[in-house]
Motif scaffolding. Structure first.
Motif, PDB file in Angstrom:
ATOM      1  N   TRP A  20      44.010 -11.586  -3.220  1.00  0.00           N
ATOM      2  CA  TRP A  20      45.422 -11.779  -2.924  1.00  0.00           C
ATOM      3  C   TRP A  20      46.063 -12.770  -3.895  1.00  0.00           C
ATOM      4  N   ALA A  21      45.349 -13.838  -4.224  1.00  0.00           N
ATOM      5  CA  ALA A  21      45.890 -14.819  -5.168  1.00  0.00           C
ATOM      6  C   ALA A  21      46.154 -14.188  -6.538  1.00  0.00           C
ATOM      7  N   LEU A  22      45.236 -13.338  -6.999  1.00  0.00           N
ATOM      8  CA  LEU A  22      45.418 -12.683  -8.295  1.00  0.00           C
ATOM      9  C   LEU A  22      46.577 -11.685  -8.262  1.00  0.00           C
ATOM     10  N   VAL A  23      46.643 -10.877  -7.209  1.00  0.00           N
ATOM     11  CA  VAL A  23      47.716  -9.887  -7.102  1.00  0.00           C
ATOM     12  C   VAL A  23      49.074 -10.577  -7.019  1.00  0.00           C
ATOM     13  N   GLY A  68      42.448  -8.086  -9.064  1.00  0.00           N
ATOM     14  CA  GLY A  68      42.858  -8.491  -7.721  1.00  0.00           C
ATOM     15  C   GLY A  68      42.830  -7.331  -6.740  1.00  0.00           C
ATOM     16  N   VAL A  69      43.359  -6.172  -7.154  1.00  0.00           N
ATOM     17  CA  VAL A  69      43.371  -4.999  -6.275  1.00  0.00           C
ATOM     18  C   VAL A  69      41.944  -4.557  -5.949  1.00  0.00           C
ATOM     19  N   THR A  70      41.055  -4.601  -6.937  1.00  0.00           N
ATOM     20  CA  THR A  70      39.653  -4.221  -6.704  1.00  0.00           C
ATOM     21  C   THR A  70      39.017  -5.132  -5.667  1.00  0.00           C
ATOM     22  N   LEU A 104      36.136 -14.144   1.297  1.00  0.00           N
ATOM     23  CA  LEU A 104      36.299 -14.750  -0.029  1.00  0.00           C
ATOM     24  C   LEU A 104      36.953 -13.773  -0.998  1.00  0.00           C
ATOM     25  N   MET A 105      36.542 -12.497  -0.923  1.00  0.00           N
ATOM     26  CA  MET A 105      37.155 -11.477  -1.772  1.00  0.00           C
ATOM     27  C   MET A 105      38.652 -11.343  -1.461  1.00  0.00           C
ATOM     28  N   LEU A 106      38.967 -11.342  -0.183  1.00  0.00           N
ATOM     29  CA  LEU A 106      40.359 -11.186   0.236  1.00  0.00           C
ATOM     30  C   LEU A 106      41.214 -12.337  -0.300  1.00  0.00           C
ATOM     31  N   LYS A 107      40.707 -13.546  -0.179  1.00  0.00           N
ATOM     32  CA  LYS A 107      41.454 -14.728  -0.643  1.00  0.00           C
ATOM     33  C   LYS A 107      41.684 -14.678  -2.158  1.00  0.00           C
TER      34      LYS A 107
END
Length: 339
Positions: free
Chosen positions: A190-193, A84-86, A184-187
Protein backbone atom coordinates in the motif's frame (compact mmCIF):
# COMPACT_ATOMS: atom_id res chain seq x y z
CA UNK A 1 27.81 7.11 -5.70
CA UNK A 2 26.40 6.75 -9.24
CA UNK A 3 23.80 4.66 -11.02
CA UNK A 4 26.44 2.06 -11.97
CA UNK A 5 27.23 1.42 -8.29
CA UNK A 6 23.51 1.18 -7.47
CA UNK A 7 23.03 -1.41 -10.21
CA UNK A 8 25.94 -3.43 -8.83
CA UNK A 9 24.40 -3.51 -5.34
CA UNK A 10 20.98 -4.45 -6.71
CA UNK A 11 22.46 -7.16 -8.94
CA UNK A 12 24.28 -8.77 -6.01
CA UNK A 13 21.11 -8.73 -3.90
CA UNK A 14 19.15 -10.27 -6.79
CA UNK A 15 21.58 -13.18 -7.05
CA UNK A 16 21.28 -13.95 -3.33
CA UNK A 17 17.50 -13.74 -3.30
CA UNK A 18 16.95 -15.86 -6.43
CA UNK A 19 19.21 -18.71 -5.28
CA UNK A 20 17.63 -18.90 -1.84
CA UNK A 21 14.07 -18.60 -3.17
CA UNK A 22 14.50 -21.71 -5.34
CA UNK A 23 15.76 -23.72 -2.36
CA UNK A 24 12.96 -22.45 -0.12
CA UNK A 25 10.21 -23.53 -2.50
CA UNK A 26 11.54 -27.10 -2.52
CA UNK A 27 11.90 -27.22 1.28
CA UNK A 28 8.49 -25.61 1.83
CA UNK A 29 6.77 -28.27 -0.29
CA UNK A 30 8.64 -31.10 1.46
CA UNK A 31 7.89 -29.68 4.91
CA UNK A 32 4.25 -28.85 4.10
CA UNK A 33 4.76 -25.33 5.48
CA UNK A 34 2.54 -22.51 4.20
CA UNK A 35 4.74 -20.02 6.05
CA UNK A 36 7.80 -21.14 4.07
CA UNK A 37 5.91 -21.13 0.77
CA UNK A 38 4.49 -17.67 1.52
CA UNK A 39 8.02 -16.49 2.33
CA UNK A 40 9.16 -17.92 -1.01
CA UNK A 41 6.32 -16.05 -2.71
CA UNK A 42 7.43 -12.89 -0.94
CA UNK A 43 10.99 -13.53 -2.10
CA UNK A 44 9.68 -13.92 -5.65
CA UNK A 45 8.27 -10.41 -5.40
CA UNK A 46 11.64 -9.33 -3.97
CA UNK A 47 13.40 -10.73 -7.02
CA UNK A 48 10.82 -9.10 -9.30
CA UNK A 49 11.20 -5.81 -7.46
CA UNK A 50 14.96 -5.81 -7.90
CA UNK A 51 14.66 -6.97 -11.51
CA UNK A 52 12.16 -4.24 -12.33
CA UNK A 53 14.36 -1.72 -10.52
CA UNK A 54 17.39 -2.69 -12.60
CA UNK A 55 15.44 -2.50 -15.87
CA UNK A 56 13.81 0.80 -14.89
CA UNK A 57 17.17 2.34 -13.98
CA UNK A 58 18.54 1.54 -17.43
CA UNK A 59 15.41 2.76 -19.22
CA UNK A 60 15.21 5.97 -17.16
CA UNK A 61 18.83 6.80 -18.02
CA UNK A 62 18.02 7.10 -21.74
CA UNK A 63 18.12 10.71 -23.01
CA UNK A 64 14.99 12.62 -24.00
CA UNK A 65 14.11 12.27 -27.67
CA UNK A 66 11.11 12.34 -30.00
CA UNK A 67 7.79 12.58 -28.22
CA UNK A 68 9.33 11.75 -24.82
CA UNK A 69 10.49 15.28 -24.02
CA UNK A 70 11.22 14.37 -20.40
CA UNK A 71 12.88 11.10 -21.36
CA UNK A 72 11.72 7.88 -19.71
CA UNK A 73 12.33 8.83 -16.09
CA UNK A 74 8.87 7.67 -15.01
CA UNK A 75 9.85 4.08 -15.79
CA UNK A 76 11.12 3.96 -12.19
CA UNK A 77 7.69 4.99 -10.89
CA UNK A 78 6.00 2.33 -13.03
CA UNK A 79 8.38 -0.22 -11.52
CA UNK A 80 7.54 0.89 -7.98
CA UNK A 81 3.80 0.76 -8.76
CA UNK A 82 4.04 -2.78 -10.21
CA UNK A 83 5.96 -3.92 -7.14
CA UNK A 84 3.31 -2.46 -4.84
CA UNK A 85 0.39 -4.05 -6.69
CA UNK A 86 2.17 -7.44 -6.68
CA UNK A 87 2.62 -7.24 -2.93
CA UNK A 88 -1.07 -6.43 -2.42
CA UNK A 89 -2.23 -9.36 -4.56
CA UNK A 90 0.06 -11.80 -2.75
CA UNK A 91 -1.08 -10.42 0.60
CA UNK A 92 -4.70 -11.23 -0.26
CA UNK A 93 -3.82 -14.76 -1.37
CA UNK A 94 -1.78 -15.63 1.72
CA UNK A 95 -4.35 -14.04 4.04
CA UNK A 96 -7.11 -16.25 2.60
CA UNK A 97 -4.93 -19.36 2.70
CA UNK A 98 -3.75 -18.54 6.23
CA UNK A 99 -7.33 -18.25 7.50
CA UNK A 100 -8.18 -21.56 5.83
CA UNK A 101 -5.27 -23.28 7.59
CA UNK A 102 -6.29 -21.75 10.91
CA UNK A 103 -9.63 -23.49 10.52
CA UNK A 104 -8.18 -26.74 9.14
CA UNK A 105 -4.50 -26.97 10.18
CA UNK A 106 -2.13 -29.07 8.06
CA UNK A 107 0.88 -31.03 9.37
CA UNK A 108 4.16 -29.06 9.31
CA UNK A 109 7.76 -30.26 9.73
CA UNK A 110 8.97 -27.76 12.34
CA UNK A 111 12.66 -28.60 12.06
CA UNK A 112 12.73 -27.75 8.32
CA UNK A 113 10.92 -24.49 8.98
CA UNK A 114 13.37 -23.41 11.71
CA UNK A 115 16.50 -24.26 9.69
CA UNK A 116 15.20 -22.61 6.54
CA UNK A 117 13.97 -19.59 8.47
CA UNK A 118 17.38 -19.03 10.06
CA UNK A 119 19.05 -19.33 6.67
CA UNK A 120 16.51 -16.88 5.23
CA UNK A 121 17.29 -14.36 7.98
CA UNK A 122 21.00 -14.52 7.09
CA UNK A 123 20.32 -14.13 3.35
CA UNK A 124 17.93 -11.24 3.83
CA UNK A 125 20.29 -9.48 6.22
CA UNK A 126 22.96 -9.58 3.51
CA UNK A 127 20.55 -8.41 0.80
CA UNK A 128 19.18 -5.63 3.03
CA UNK A 129 22.70 -4.40 3.71
CA UNK A 130 23.48 -4.33 -0.02
CA UNK A 131 20.35 -2.35 -0.88
CA UNK A 132 20.83 0.05 2.04
CA UNK A 133 24.05 1.19 0.38
CA UNK A 134 22.25 2.13 -2.85
CA UNK A 135 20.55 5.48 -3.39
CA UNK A 136 17.28 5.07 -1.49
CA UNK A 137 16.04 8.57 -2.40
CA UNK A 138 14.75 6.87 -5.57
CA UNK A 139 11.26 5.44 -5.04
CA UNK A 140 12.30 2.62 -7.35
CA UNK A 141 15.26 1.57 -5.14
CA UNK A 142 13.28 2.23 -1.98
CA UNK A 143 10.55 -0.13 -3.24
CA UNK A 144 13.09 -2.94 -3.70
CA UNK A 145 14.59 -2.18 -0.28
CA UNK A 146 11.19 -2.32 1.45
CA UNK A 147 10.51 -5.69 -0.21
CA UNK A 148 13.71 -7.14 1.22
CA UNK A 149 13.31 -5.54 4.64
CA UNK A 150 9.74 -6.83 5.03
CA UNK A 151 10.88 -10.28 3.92
CA UNK A 152 13.47 -10.20 6.70
CA UNK A 153 10.73 -9.56 9.25
CA UNK A 154 8.67 -12.32 7.67
CA UNK A 155 11.50 -14.83 8.10
CA UNK A 156 11.73 -13.92 11.77
CA UNK A 157 8.00 -14.71 12.13
CA UNK A 158 8.40 -17.96 10.17
CA UNK A 159 11.32 -19.10 12.32
CA UNK A 160 9.33 -18.39 15.47
CA UNK A 161 6.38 -20.37 14.09
CA UNK A 162 8.63 -23.30 13.23
CA UNK A 163 10.04 -23.30 16.77
CA UNK A 164 6.52 -23.35 18.24
CA UNK A 165 5.53 -26.28 16.01
CA UNK A 166 8.75 -28.14 16.85
CA UNK A 167 8.44 -27.63 20.63
CA UNK A 168 4.67 -27.84 21.16
CA UNK A 169 3.22 -29.47 18.04
CA UNK A 170 0.72 -26.58 17.64
CA UNK A 171 0.31 -26.56 13.84
CA UNK A 172 -1.75 -23.36 13.69
CA UNK A 173 1.40 -21.36 14.49
CA UNK A 174 2.44 -21.82 10.84
CA UNK A 175 -0.80 -20.27 9.60
CA UNK A 176 -0.44 -17.36 12.02
CA UNK A 177 3.07 -16.69 10.69
CA UNK A 178 1.66 -16.69 7.15
CA UNK A 179 -0.91 -14.09 8.22
CA UNK A 180 1.89 -11.96 9.68
CA UNK A 181 3.70 -12.17 6.34
CA UNK A 182 0.48 -11.16 4.55
CA UNK A 183 0.09 -8.16 6.86
CA UNK A 184 3.66 -7.03 6.13
CA UNK A 185 3.04 -7.40 2.40
CA UNK A 186 -0.15 -5.37 2.67
CA UNK A 187 1.59 -2.54 4.55
CA UNK A 188 4.56 -2.32 2.18
CA UNK A 189 2.45 -2.74 -0.95
CA UNK A 190 0.00 0.00 0.00
CA UNK A 191 2.83 2.42 0.80
CA UNK A 192 4.41 1.83 -2.63
CA UNK A 193 1.12 2.13 -4.53
CA UNK A 194 0.21 5.32 -2.67
CA UNK A 195 3.63 6.94 -3.26
CA UNK A 196 3.65 5.98 -6.96
CA UNK A 197 0.05 7.15 -7.29
CA UNK A 198 0.99 10.63 -6.06
CA UNK A 199 3.54 10.90 -8.86
CA UNK A 200 1.09 9.62 -11.50
CA UNK A 201 -1.58 12.10 -10.30
CA UNK A 202 0.87 15.02 -10.61
CA UNK A 203 0.65 15.72 -6.86
CA UNK A 204 3.21 17.96 -5.19
CA UNK A 205 6.16 16.06 -3.74
CA UNK A 206 5.54 14.77 -0.21
CA UNK A 207 6.53 17.40 2.34
CA UNK A 208 6.35 20.27 -0.17
CA UNK A 209 3.49 22.78 0.36
CA UNK A 210 2.49 24.63 -2.86
CA UNK A 211 0.68 27.31 -0.83
CA UNK A 212 3.87 28.08 1.08
CA UNK A 213 5.86 28.20 -2.17
CA UNK A 214 3.30 30.60 -3.68
CA UNK A 215 3.40 32.91 -0.64
CA UNK A 216 7.20 33.05 -0.62
CA UNK A 217 7.40 33.71 -4.37
CA UNK A 218 4.82 36.50 -3.99
CA UNK A 219 7.06 38.18 -1.39
CA UNK A 220 9.92 38.52 -3.91
CA UNK A 221 10.81 42.09 -4.89
CA UNK A 222 8.50 43.69 -7.52
CA UNK A 223 6.11 40.70 -7.53
CA UNK A 224 2.42 41.67 -7.46
CA UNK A 225 0.79 38.26 -7.92
CA UNK A 226 1.60 34.57 -8.49
CA UNK A 227 -1.02 32.30 -10.03
CA UNK A 228 -1.34 29.16 -12.16
CA UNK A 229 1.20 27.65 -9.77
CA UNK A 230 1.82 23.91 -10.30
CA UNK A 231 4.32 21.68 -8.50
CA UNK A 232 4.78 18.01 -9.40
CA UNK A 233 7.31 15.18 -9.59
CA UNK A 234 8.62 13.80 -12.86
CA UNK A 235 10.11 10.92 -10.89
CA UNK A 236 11.21 10.48 -7.29
CA UNK A 237 13.58 13.24 -6.28
CA UNK A 238 12.96 15.31 -9.44
CA UNK A 239 10.48 18.12 -8.70
CA UNK A 240 9.24 20.52 -11.36
CA UNK A 241 7.28 23.78 -11.13
CA UNK A 242 5.50 26.19 -13.43
CA UNK A 243 3.85 29.51 -12.56
CA UNK A 244 2.61 32.81 -13.99
CA UNK A 245 4.06 35.84 -12.19
CA UNK A 246 2.85 39.44 -12.50
CA UNK A 247 5.29 42.22 -11.57
CA UNK A 248 5.03 45.98 -11.10
CA UNK A 249 5.09 48.15 -14.24
CA UNK A 250 8.65 49.01 -15.21
CA UNK A 251 10.25 46.15 -13.24
CA UNK A 252 12.85 43.99 -14.97
CA UNK A 253 11.04 40.70 -15.73
CA UNK A 254 14.34 38.87 -16.28
CA UNK A 255 15.71 39.89 -12.87
CA UNK A 256 12.48 38.83 -11.16
CA UNK A 257 12.55 35.45 -12.90
CA UNK A 258 16.16 34.83 -11.86
CA UNK A 259 15.35 35.87 -8.27
CA UNK A 260 12.35 33.52 -8.02
CA UNK A 261 14.22 30.62 -9.63
CA UNK A 262 17.04 31.10 -7.11
CA UNK A 263 14.49 31.06 -4.27
CA UNK A 264 12.96 27.83 -5.60
CA UNK A 265 16.34 26.14 -6.03
CA UNK A 266 17.84 27.19 -2.69
CA UNK A 267 14.67 27.02 -0.59
CA UNK A 268 12.93 23.97 -2.03
CA UNK A 269 15.46 22.11 -4.18
CA UNK A 270 13.39 22.71 -7.34
CA UNK A 271 15.86 22.82 -10.22
CA UNK A 272 13.32 22.66 -13.06
CA UNK A 273 11.09 25.77 -12.90
CA UNK A 274 9.26 27.27 -15.87
CA UNK A 275 8.10 30.83 -15.10
CA UNK A 276 6.04 33.21 -17.23
CA UNK A 277 6.69 36.76 -16.02
CA UNK A 278 4.52 39.70 -17.19
CA UNK A 279 3.90 43.28 -16.10
CA UNK A 280 0.66 43.99 -14.29
CA UNK A 281 -1.60 46.53 -16.07
CA UNK A 282 -1.22 50.17 -15.01
CA UNK A 283 -4.69 50.96 -13.64
CA UNK A 284 -6.01 52.55 -10.48
CA UNK A 285 -9.29 50.68 -10.24
CA UNK A 286 -8.99 47.30 -8.51
CA UNK A 287 -11.86 45.77 -10.47
CA UNK A 288 -10.28 46.69 -13.78
CA UNK A 289 -6.90 45.37 -12.55
CA UNK A 290 -8.45 42.02 -11.66
CA UNK A 291 -10.18 41.84 -15.06
CA UNK A 292 -6.97 42.54 -16.96
CA UNK A 293 -5.05 40.12 -14.80
CA UNK A 294 -7.57 37.40 -15.69
CA UNK A 295 -7.05 38.15 -19.36
CA UNK A 296 -3.46 36.86 -19.10
CA UNK A 297 -4.82 33.34 -18.51
CA UNK A 298 -7.98 32.58 -20.48
CA UNK A 299 -8.37 29.16 -18.87
CA UNK A 300 -6.48 29.41 -15.55
CA UNK A 301 -5.56 26.39 -13.47
CA UNK A 302 -4.46 26.13 -9.86
CA UNK A 303 -6.29 26.41 -6.55
CA UNK A 304 -5.50 30.04 -5.63
CA UNK A 305 -3.72 33.31 -6.36
CA UNK A 306 -0.88 34.49 -4.16
CA UNK A 307 -0.22 38.16 -3.44
CA UNK A 308 2.44 39.93 -1.34
CA UNK A 309 1.64 41.07 2.17
CA UNK A 310 3.41 44.45 1.75
CA UNK A 311 0.60 46.94 1.04
CA UNK A 312 2.45 49.11 -1.52
CA UNK A 313 2.20 46.33 -4.12
CA UNK A 314 -1.48 45.52 -3.61
CA UNK A 315 -3.93 46.77 -6.28
CA UNK A 316 -5.53 50.03 -5.31
CA UNK A 317 -9.00 49.72 -3.77
CA UNK A 318 -11.89 51.15 -5.83
CA UNK A 319 -13.51 54.38 -4.60
CA UNK A 320 -16.67 53.81 -2.48
CA UNK A 321 -19.86 53.93 -4.50
CA UNK A 322 -22.35 56.59 -3.40
CA UNK A 323 -25.50 55.00 -4.76
CA UNK A 324 -25.01 51.23 -4.63
CA UNK A 325 -23.42 48.47 -2.56
CA UNK A 326 -20.52 46.60 -4.11
CA UNK A 327 -21.23 42.91 -4.66
CA UNK A 328 -18.23 40.60 -5.02
CA UNK A 329 -18.21 38.36 -8.10
CA UNK A 330 -15.64 35.84 -9.32
CA UNK A 331 -14.04 36.60 -12.66
CA UNK A 332 -13.02 33.96 -15.21
CA UNK A 333 -9.48 34.09 -13.83
CA UNK A 334 -10.57 33.10 -10.33
CA UNK A 335 -9.97 36.54 -8.70
CA UNK A 336 -12.65 38.65 -7.04
CA UNK A 337 -13.90 41.89 -8.60
CA UNK A 338 -17.02 43.94 -7.89
CA UNK A 339 -20.28 44.89 -9.50
Amino acid sequence: MGAHTDRRYLGSALGLITAFMAAEVVIGVLAGSLALISDAGHMLTDAMAIGFALIAMRVAARPARGGFTYGLKRAEIISAHVNGVTLLLLAVYFAVEGVRRLIEPSPVEGVFVVITGLAGIAVNLAATWLLSRANRSSLNVEGAYQHILNDLFAFVATTAAGAVVLLTGWMRADAIAALVVAGLMLKAGWALVRAAGRVFMEAAPAGMDPADIGRRCAEAEHVVEVHDLHVWELTSGYAALSAHILVTPGADCHDVRVSVQTLLRDGYGIEHATLQVDHTPEVSDAGEAESRTAAHCVDPHGPTHHRPTHPELRPAAPPPAATMTATPVRTRGGSFGAL
